[in-house]
Design an enzyme around this catalytic site. Structure first.
Site, short mmCIF file in Angstrom:
data_model
loop_
_atom_site.label_atom_id
_atom_site.label_comp_id
_atom_site.label_asym_id
_atom_site.label_seq_id
_atom_site.Cartn_x
_atom_site.Cartn_y
_atom_site.Cartn_z
N LYS A 69 0.86 -0.62 -0.48
CA LYS A 69 -0.01 -0.27 -0.09
C LYS A 69 1.20 1.50 0.17
O LYS A 69 1.51 1.11 0.60
CB LYS A 69 -0.80 -0.02 1.35
CG LYS A 69 -2.07 1.07 0.78
CD LYS A 69 -2.89 0.96 2.60
CE LYS A 69 -2.51 1.59 3.96
NZ LYS A 69 -3.72 1.52 4.54
N ARG A 113 -10.01 -1.49 6.67
CA ARG A 113 -9.09 -2.48 7.79
C ARG A 113 -9.12 -1.76 9.44
O ARG A 113 -8.57 -3.19 10.43
CB ARG A 113 -7.59 -2.94 6.88
CG ARG A 113 -6.86 -1.77 7.14
CD ARG A 113 -5.72 -1.26 8.00
NE ARG A 113 -4.95 -1.31 7.57
CZ ARG A 113 -4.18 0.42 7.90
NH1 ARG A 113 -4.37 0.69 8.88
NH2 ARG A 113 -3.06 0.25 7.51
N GLN A 141 -13.26 7.24 9.95
CA GLN A 141 -13.10 6.42 10.92
C GLN A 141 -14.26 5.84 12.09
O GLN A 141 -13.80 4.33 12.14
CB GLN A 141 -11.59 6.05 11.58
CG GLN A 141 -11.04 5.28 11.91
CD GLN A 141 -11.68 3.84 10.92
OE1 GLN A 141 -12.10 2.77 11.37
NE2 GLN A 141 -10.77 3.85 9.92
N ASP A 162 -18.06 15.34 19.66
CA ASP A 162 -16.74 15.46 18.37
C ASP A 162 -16.82 17.63 18.08
O ASP A 162 -18.15 17.45 18.52
CB ASP A 162 -17.02 16.01 16.78
CG ASP A 162 -15.60 15.72 15.93
OD1 ASP A 162 -15.69 17.23 15.42
OD2 ASP A 162 -15.00 14.99 15.80
N GLY A 221 -5.91 7.02 16.62
CA GLY A 221 -5.71 8.31 16.37
C GLY A 221 -4.28 8.73 15.99
O GLY A 221 -3.89 9.11 15.06
N ALA A 222 -3.14 8.81 17.20
CA ALA A 222 -1.97 8.24 17.41
C ALA A 222 -0.99 7.66 16.62
O ALA A 222 -1.04 6.87 16.06
CB ALA A 222 -1.62 8.08 18.96
N ASP A 223 -0.80 9.06 15.05
CA ASP A 223 0.43 7.70 13.92
C ASP A 223 1.23 8.81 13.88
O ASP A 223 1.56 8.91 13.19
CB ASP A 223 -0.82 7.94 12.60
CG ASP A 223 -1.09 9.38 11.93
OD1 ASP A 223 -1.06 10.01 13.62
OD2 ASP A 223 -1.41 10.04 11.37
N LYS A 227 2.48 12.22 19.11
CA LYS A 227 1.34 12.76 19.00
C LYS A 227 -0.02 11.38 20.05
O LYS A 227 0.99 10.76 20.50
CB LYS A 227 0.75 12.29 18.09
CG LYS A 227 0.51 13.12 17.16
CD LYS A 227 -0.05 12.34 15.61
CE LYS A 227 -1.25 12.94 15.30
NZ LYS A 227 -2.03 12.46 14.11
N SER A 294 -3.44 1.36 18.66
CA SER A 294 -3.66 0.77 16.87
C SER A 294 -2.55 1.16 15.58
O SER A 294 -3.86 2.94 15.76
CB SER A 294 -5.35 0.46 16.67
OG SER A 294 -5.06 0.04 15.29
#
Length: 324
Positions: A69, A113, A141, A162, A221-223, A227, A294
């Site tokens: 990907k 996924r 998401q 939100d 969320g943390a990527d 973060k 995740s």
């Protein structure tokens, strides 16, 4: 040689969430058995965002698949260009011959996924009678999180939080006929049986005191380094499960407390694959808060692409475009 060309609508149509969750669970089990090849995710930074290359091969019990990907994350896209933050493409190949079987939309694939991975974690870590789910963040998401988690737990009540009222309204409208759903603040969402955090924030927004006594948290969320979404003490007090040690300590929810020395190896209960493979137990009597960090693995993309391709191949060929 023919190759499927599948857009986002095609990917969504040919990836029923129950099948995706099952395939992603298979991939995690294969990962625990060392039956995958997954080089580290590589990053290419540009002034407005970054690109990520994610290749993998999975040898599951009943299927094998390979692919790569190429995905981009550009945070300003929605406001500046009316485009999604995450865009990408998946090349799905036959591992036996190298033949490219399909080129498919990577944004829809990523969304589904990621939801499926949270569902796998929820199935193993949440209380069995979980009926309420909180969502912090009402972006794309959040839809996949609710769709996926509701396949493994009898979710009835949903709380969405939100600051963007329009996004909340769209989310509520989308699910009003399936769930008892309402907007609330972060504390309302965090008190639910299952909580998924899906925001781009860099500073914590979920306080440890807000999380329910037996809540399972999917921290999504943390990527990137620096973060985090969960406040001090949340991870330290929880049963902590991660998807991949290298990715989580580098850019997952645990990256900040890990880099600051607040947690170490002894605080990580297991990788999710170990639990799926039966090497470690999931939720047991006496467990309180559980957290799944995740970060998203290439094996999840390959597993989902496998489901999409198999379904598309069985459909009418005229439905799709081809290259030769």
């Amino acid at each position: 040689m023919q190759t499927f060309i599948l857009n986002g609508s095609d990917v969504a149509t040919h990836s029923p969430m129950t099948a995706v969750v099952s395939a992603v669970e298979d991939a995690f089990a294969a990962y625990a058995r060392d039956a995958v090849e997954m080089p580290a995710k590589s990053y290419v930074d540009v002034p407005t965002g970054d690109f990520r290359s994610m290749p993998a091969y999975v040898d599951a019990d009943e299927w094998e698949a390979a692919g790569v990907k190429w995905v981009s994350v550009h945070p300003d896209n929605p406001g500046a260009h009316d485009l999604p933050t995450v865009l990408g493409v998946m090349i799905y190949s036959d591992p036996a011959t190298g033949r490219p079987l399909a080129v498919m939309d990577g944004a829809e694939l990523t969304m589904r996924r990621t939801g499926a991975a949270a569902a796998v974690a929820t199935d193993h870590l949440a209380v069995t009678d979980a009926t309420s789910m909180g969502l912090v963040g009402a972006g794309t998401q959040s839809y996949a999180q609710l769709e996926a988690v509701s396949t493994v737990r009898p979710i009835e009540e949903v709380v969405i939080s939100d600051p963007d009222d329009d996004r909340v309204e769209r989310f509520v409208d989308a699910f009003a006929d399936r769930f008892e759903i309402r907007s609330g603040d972060v504390a309302d969402a965090a008190a639910c049986d299952v909580l998924s955090t899906v925001t781009p924030v860099e500073e914590p927004i979920v306080a440890a005191a807000d999380v329910g006594d037996h809540t399972h948290v999917n921290a999504v969320g943390a990527d990137a380094p620096g973060k985090r979404e969960l406040g001090d003490g949340t991870i330290e007090a929880a049963k902590l499960v991660i998807d991949d040690h290298e990715q989580c300590t580098h850019s997952g929810e645990i990256n900040v407390p890990w880099s600051e020395g607040l947690i170490d190896e002894s605080d990580v209960y297991a990788e999710l694959g170990e639990i799926v493979a039966g090497r470690r137990e999931g939720r047991v009597a006496g467990d309180g808060v559980t957290v799944f960090d995740s970060t998203g693995l290439a094996i999840q993309d390959v597993a989902t692409a496998h489901i999409v391709y198999e379904a598309a191949r069985d459909d009418t060929p005229e439905t799709f475009g081809f290259s030769s």
